[in-house]
Design a protein around this motif. Structure first.
Motif, short mmCIF file in Angstrom:
data_model
loop_
_atom_site.label_atom_id
_atom_site.label_comp_id
_atom_site.label_asym_id
_atom_site.label_seq_id
_atom_site.Cartn_x
_atom_site.Cartn_y
_atom_site.Cartn_z
N THR A 1 0.82 -1.22 0.00
CA THR A 1 0.00 0.00 0.00
C THR A 1 0.86 1.27 0.00
O THR A 1 0.32 2.36 0.12
CB THR A 1 -0.92 0.02 1.22
N ARG B 1 2.31 3.02 -2.25
CA ARG B 1 2.06 4.05 -3.26
C ARG B 1 0.91 4.98 -2.86
O ARG B 1 0.79 6.08 -3.41
CB ARG B 1 1.80 3.44 -4.63
N PHE B 2 0.10 4.56 -1.89
CA PHE B 2 -1.00 5.40 -1.41
C PHE B 2 -0.63 6.15 -0.13
O PHE B 2 -1.40 6.98 0.34
CB PHE B 2 -2.26 4.55 -1.17
N GLU C 1 -5.99 10.15 1.34
CA GLU C 1 -5.17 8.97 1.03
C GLU C 1 -5.98 7.69 1.21
O GLU C 1 -5.84 6.74 0.41
CB GLU C 1 -3.93 8.93 1.92
N ALA D 1 -8.40 7.36 -1.77
CA ALA D 1 -7.69 6.93 -2.98
C ALA D 1 -7.35 5.45 -2.91
O ALA D 1 -7.51 4.71 -3.89
CB ALA D 1 -6.42 7.76 -3.17
N PHE D 2 -6.88 5.00 -1.76
CA PHE D 2 -6.58 3.58 -1.54
C PHE D 2 -7.83 2.74 -1.77
O PHE D 2 -7.80 1.73 -2.49
CB PHE D 2 -6.03 3.38 -0.13
N ALA E 1 -9.01 2.36 -5.41
CA ALA E 1 -8.13 1.54 -6.24
C ALA E 1 -8.22 0.05 -5.95
O ALA E 1 -7.68 -0.76 -6.71
CB ALA E 1 -6.68 2.01 -6.06
#
Length: 95
Positions: free
Chosen positions: A31, A33-34, A66, A69-70, A73
């Motif tokens: 995780t 990248r988030f 954040e 967004a996580f 995705a």
């Protein structure tokens, strides 16, 4: 800050959940990248403990953006498994 993601599956989503489980599990394995860290994940289950009916995550993140967004995705979100997703701040207490 900690956030709880409470996601309830749509009716009849179990076959789609199972078909996307490997992709979901791979997604959760990194995780970074988030900018979030999973503190505790797991499926929500029916009262008899037999059927998966949703997902619950406790996430450490700098902010709500954040976490959103996580969550967007996640392969489960892309597959339309969840009917209702609630994201709320969480304060850890002793215990």
């Amino acid at each position: 800050m900690l956030f709880a993601i409470h996601a309830l599956d749509r009716t009849g989503a179990l076959p789609t959940r199972l078909a996307n489980y490997d992709a979901h599990k791979a997604f959760l394995s990194d995780t970074s990248r988030f900018g979030v860290k999973i503190v505790m994940p797991g499926p929500l289950v029916s009262d008899d403990g037999q059927a998966m009916i949703g997902s619950l995550f406790l996430i450490e993140a700098p902010g709500r953006a954040e976490v959103e967004a996580f969550n967007r995705a996640d392969p489960f979100a892309a597959a339309g498994i969840w009917d209702k997703v609630t994201i709320t701040g969480f304060l850890r207490r002793q215990g």
